[in-house]
Design a protein around this motif. Structure first.
Motif, PDB file in Angstrom:
ATOM      1  N   ILE A  36     -34.379  65.489  24.440  1.00 21.39           N
ATOM      2  CA  ILE A  36     -35.324  65.483  25.563  1.00 21.39           C
ATOM      3  C   ILE A  36     -34.610  65.915  26.844  1.00 21.39           C
ATOM      4  O   ILE A  36     -35.165  66.651  27.672  1.00 21.39           O
ATOM      5  CB  ILE A  36     -35.920  64.075  25.728  1.00 21.39           C
ATOM      6  N   ILE A  58     -38.656  70.779  20.426  1.00 25.08           N
ATOM      7  CA  ILE A  58     -38.967  70.842  18.997  1.00 25.08           C
ATOM      8  C   ILE A  58     -37.952  70.051  18.198  1.00 25.08           C
ATOM      9  O   ILE A  58     -38.300  69.404  17.205  1.00 25.08           O
ATOM     10  CB  ILE A  58     -39.081  72.310  18.563  1.00 25.08           C
ATOM     11  N   ILE A  70     -39.096  66.473  18.417  1.00 20.86           N
ATOM     12  CA  ILE A  70     -40.238  66.183  17.543  1.00 20.86           C
ATOM     13  C   ILE A  70     -39.782  66.161  16.087  1.00 20.86           C
ATOM     14  O   ILE A  70     -40.127  65.260  15.326  1.00 20.86           O
ATOM     15  CB  ILE A  70     -41.351  67.228  17.756  1.00 20.86           C
ATOM     16  N   LEU A 102     -39.922  63.034  13.619  1.00 23.75           N
ATOM     17  CA  LEU A 102     -40.751  62.960  12.418  1.00 23.75           C
ATOM     18  C   LEU A 102     -39.920  62.694  11.176  1.00 23.75           C
ATOM     19  O   LEU A 102     -40.448  62.263  10.159  1.00 23.75           O
ATOM     20  CB  LEU A 102     -41.540  64.260  12.239  1.00 23.75           C
ATOM     21  N   THR A 111     -37.637  60.463  10.858  1.00 21.71           N
ATOM     22  CA  THR A 111     -37.438  59.023  10.634  1.00 21.71           C
ATOM     23  C   THR A 111     -38.720  58.418  10.111  1.00 21.71           C
ATOM     24  O   THR A 111     -39.788  59.010  10.198  1.00 21.71           O
ATOM     25  CB  THR A 111     -37.077  58.319  11.939  1.00 21.71           C
ATOM     26  N   ASP A 112     -38.612  57.219   9.594  1.00 23.33           N
ATOM     27  CA  ASP A 112     -39.791  56.583   9.029  1.00 23.33           C
ATOM     28  C   ASP A 112     -40.707  56.038  10.112  1.00 23.33           C
ATOM     29  O   ASP A 112     -41.921  56.018   9.972  1.00 23.33           O
ATOM     30  CB  ASP A 112     -39.372  55.442   8.094  1.00 23.33           C
ATOM     31  N   ASP A 113     -40.112  55.573  11.230  1.00 17.14           N
ATOM     32  CA  ASP A 113     -40.948  54.906  12.215  1.00 17.14           C
ATOM     33  C   ASP A 113     -41.513  55.870  13.255  1.00 17.14           C
ATOM     34  O   ASP A 113     -42.276  55.457  14.113  1.00 17.14           O
ATOM     35  CB  ASP A 113     -40.152  53.793  12.926  1.00 17.14           C
ATOM     36  N   GLU A 121     -40.132  57.076  15.675  1.00 13.57           N
ATOM     37  CA  GLU A 121     -39.579  56.803  17.011  1.00 13.57           C
ATOM     38  C   GLU A 121     -38.902  58.059  17.537  1.00 13.57           C
ATOM     39  O   GLU A 121     -38.520  58.929  16.778  1.00 13.57           O
ATOM     40  CB  GLU A 121     -38.555  55.676  16.902  1.00 13.57           C
ATOM     41  N   LEU A 164     -40.096  59.953  20.379  1.00 13.85           N
ATOM     42  CA  LEU A 164     -40.852  60.738  21.342  1.00 13.85           C
ATOM     43  C   LEU A 164     -41.050  59.929  22.596  1.00 13.85           C
ATOM     44  O   LEU A 164     -41.421  58.789  22.540  1.00 13.85           O
ATOM     45  CB  LEU A 164     -42.217  61.116  20.762  1.00 13.85           C
TER      46      LEU A 164
END
Lengths: 125, 141, 512
Positions: free
Chosen positions: B67, B126, B129, B133, B135-137, B139, B141
């Protein structure tokens, strides 16, 4: 060719609206994607289709020799694609997180913010 | 995905893609290419790395918070537009500087810095993002 | 290559048009890079917003004296380059947006705990401000779309800040419907570009009359639908009460103050200024939308017991009043709509901030569980009552003057249209008054039924000061309305006759 593309745009948008009318989040996401692509194609068609060369000025020249394709709709579409991509990826993550926390992907069952069984308001002051 | 072949080849692919992305970004002013497509290629390279050696390795390879990379790109792009304040022209007017380096002339311009800014924005956003995506949770963003 | 381009002389002073949003954008980028340190980003955000306010005051003063200001980016000539053009309405709305953001920043600082450090709150607020300011100052329809999306992506980030299940529920509805609205806007843009080949606002004013009226009407209807959705006008308003109450109070206050107003402003500009001939055809539809929103909004608030959801219905009622100005479209009506947007930005934000304070001091979100709050917080009860009266339009508060302008315009217009709009405006005031005072009575007056007192949170004073500043502003502008009325008259004159606007842009080929 314009006519063919116009029909394709219509198909895309009809499909997008149909998918958006669904209650499942994933289908709505697909609907937004198809709708967005339909709109991009519409802007492309609105810029008039030509069989001319790409709008690139060759080295050494100040302007392109002969007619070129209209570059403005392409710039508009590129911007719209980038923005649409950002929105779509956000909505994808959002739908995923919503599915995890709310344990449903049916918008009819998402009533946390608007409880369906809220009692009537008090009838007096 | 986690085969020996893929893990062995992946660093090569990633390196090639990153160099190619810089090339695409820099040639973009007068030829097909540019910051957006270059950034996409670079972000795909990060995604390949993420698939082969895991999310944490990809995250470490970026060194900075993705970020923050995107934010630095916005900063660079906006500043390149602001430079024309000093030439008395409108916002985002391009300024060119031709550097004579021996036999070649290197054209430096504010659109190029704008393009590099776009490159960083796309790469950072990107990657964030993509890594989020993976990871499972979700987290990140 | 440069020699071919005829350079238009750009005074450095014209930079004042783009500076507010460039500052906000750069501030957002810096705040995002420094987001691990909430204190630094807070100070940075304050600095940026104060600088933006200074620019916007200078811009508004200059427009006041010399007329609209425009700058076309990158030394391109106007219909081809992207223009930023500010007239008095755009500049003063941008100013109001920055002021509101400044006060919300203070309020949010009091609400924050040490735990929320890394969420990039300040960066997203600055990004939202950049989007809103850009929407108010741009002179190009496609650029307006871009700023809409900047605003939307920032609001997406803000609405899920905190990450509770309730927020995800609201964010799904907010996200899908607002993205759909901007996609419809893009659709209309594509059709408009295909029809008249330009998206520069000043250029559209000149070219739209010669295009096929049937096509332009369809485009205007699409724009009305898209902007109506962004503004939460009646038939497409469902997303607002479903989502605005889910994020923390400071964030919903920011949304209520800024987002829907941008939708109304875009509708005002595109229908009244850009496509005036088609607005006449769509007039009955706009009037229906306005009347329905004005009456159904406060009725919704009357039947709602969730405090901030009820406030959401007040927002919808206010949107209806602004649409009434679009339906009238005489200079008086446009001035009324502009003044109403200005008033609504201040008042709605304050209303949400005060609601947040009520929720915090009672520990409840439902008015049925509140009561007797006047005993513990008399200032809160006074602020809330003043705001309810201001929203309803009781003189001499801020809300009175825009409604007066609108009713005057409606009476002057006469006919079934003017009469029905005037009746709806009065009904809106009465219903808002009933719903608002009823909520006030439930929250403050009625015997307490809720749980015991909640311990007073820290730094309550800052929160009070932020809300009180907006309330004070609303009262002060209401008591001395000369500026507001003169501004509304002058801004409306420029919208009703865009000659000065077009001259400021300086289109190539139609040089004066």
């Amino acid at each position: 060719m314009d006519l063919v593309l116009a029909v394709v745009v219509g198909l895309f948008i009809a499909l997008g609206v149909y998918l958006l009318l669904s209650r499942a989040l994933i289908r709505m996401l697909m609907g937004m994607l198809v709708l967005g692509n339909g709109v991009n194609l519409l802007i492309f068609t609105a810029g008039r289709l030509t069989r001319e060369v790409a709008p690139i000025v060759p080295p050494g020249l100040e302007q392109a020799p002969g007619a070129i394709a209209n570059p403005l709709p392409q710039a508009l579409i590129l911007t719209a694609i980038v923005i649409g991509f950002a929105m779509f990826s956000f909505l994808l993550v959002l739908a995923y997180r919503a599915y995890q926390t709310l344990d449903c992907d049916d918008t009819d069952e998402m009533r946390l913010a608007e409880p369906a069984d809220a009692p009537n308001p008090p009838l007096s002051y | 995905m986690n085969t020996v072949i893929f893990r062995t080849i992946a660093p090569l692919i990633v390196g090639t893609m990153l160099v190619f992305s810089v090339y695409i970004c820099l040639r973009g002013h007068n030829e097909p290419g540019g910051g957006f497509i270059g950034g996409l290629i670079a972000a795909s390279a990060i995604a390949v790395l993420g698939m082969s050696s895991g999310r944490d390795a990809a995250r470490r390879a970026l060194r900075f918070d993705p970020i923050a990379i995107a934010a630095a790109g916005v900063l660079l792009a906006a500043s390149s537009g602001l430079l024309s304040l000093f030439t008395g022209s409108a916002f985002m007017t391009s300024i060119w500087l031709y550097l004579e380096l021996g036999e070649t002339t290197v054209p430096l311009s504010t659109p190029m810095f704008f393009d590099i800014g776009v490159y960083l924005v796309v790469l950072g956003a990107i990657s964030a993002i993509g890594l989020g995506l993976e990871t499972d949770d979700g987290e990140g963003l | 290559m440069e020699e071919l381009v005829q350079t238009s002389a750009v005074a450095t002073a014209d930079w004042i048009v783009v500076l507010p949003l460039v500052l906000a954008l750069i501030g957002a980028a810096l705040a995002l890079m420094l987001r691990n340190n909430g204190r630094v980003t807070f100070l940075l955000a304050l600095l940026v917003v104060v600088a933006a306010i200074a620019c916007e005051i200078g811009l508004a003063l200059r427009i006041w004296q010399e007329g609209p200001v425009s700058m076309t980016m990158g030394n391109w000539l106007p219909p081809f380059g992207i223009s930023f053009t500010a007239d008095l309405f755009g500049a003063s709305f941008a100013l109001a947006a920055s002021v509101v953001t400044l006060l919300v920043l203070f309020y949010a600082e009091a609400d924050r705990s040490a735990a929320d450090g890394r969420d990039g709150f300040h960066a997203l607020v600055l990004l939202l401000l950049a989007g809103v300011t850009g929407s108010f100052l741009t002179g190009d329809l496609f650029n307006l779309y871009v700023w809409f999306e900047v605003m939307l992506i920032a609001s997406f980030g803000l609405i899920v800040t905190g990450g509770s299940a309730l927020q995800f529920d609201g964010a799904v509805k907010y996200g899908f419907l607002n993205f759909l609205a901007t996609t419809l806007f893009l659709l209309a843009l594509g059709l408009l570009y295909g029809t008249i080949g330009t998206l520069n606002m000043a250029d559209i004013i000149g070219k739209a009359p010669s295009a096929n009226p049937a096509v332009i009407t369809a485009i205007a209807a699409l724009l009305l639908l898209a902007f109506g959705m962004k503004a939460a006008a009646f038939p497409v308003n469902a997303w607002l009460p479903a989502s605005y109450h889910t994020p923390p109070a400071a964030i919903s206050a920011l949304f209520a103050g800024l987002l829907t107003k941008v939708g109304v402003y875009a509708a005002l500009r595109s229908l009244v200024v850009l496509l005036p001939a088609t607005r006449d055809i769509l007039e009955p539809v706009i009037a229906l939308v306005a009347i329905a929103s004005m009456i159904l909004g406060p009725l919704g608030a009357l039947g709602e017991t969730h405090l901030r959801r009820a406030m959401g219905f007040f927002v919808i009622g206010g949107i209806g009043a602004a649409f009434a100005g679009i339906a009238l479209a005489t200079p008086g009506g446009i001035g009324g709509a502009g003044a109403y947007i200005f008033h609504s930005m201040l008042t709605m934000t304050a209303l949400y901030l005060v609601s947040g304070m009520i929720e915090r001091s009672t520990g409840q979100v439902d008015t049925r569980h509140m009561g007797g709050l006047y005993a513990s917080s008399a200032p809160l009860s006074i602020m809330f009552l003043v705001l309810v009266l201001a929203v309803a339009g009781v003189p001499p508060l801020l809300g009175f003057w825009p409604k007066l302008l609108l009713i005057e315009a409606g009476v002057a217009q006469g006919g079934w249209l003017g009469t029905s709009l005037v009746v709806a405006l009065v009904l809106n005031a009465v219903l808002t008054l009933i719903a608002g005072t009823r909520i006030w009575a439930h929250v403050f007056w009625r015997q307490t039924t809720g749980t015991g007192k909640v311990p007073a949170p820290r730094r309550g004073l800052l929160r009070y000061a932020a809300a009180a500043a907006i309330v004070g502003l609303a009262v002060a502008v209401g008591l001395w309305p000369d500026f507001l009325l003169a501004g509304a008259r002058m801004g409306a004159a420029d919208l009703a006759d865009p000659a000065r606007y077009i001259a400021a842009v300086g289109l190539a080929g139609s040089a004066p």
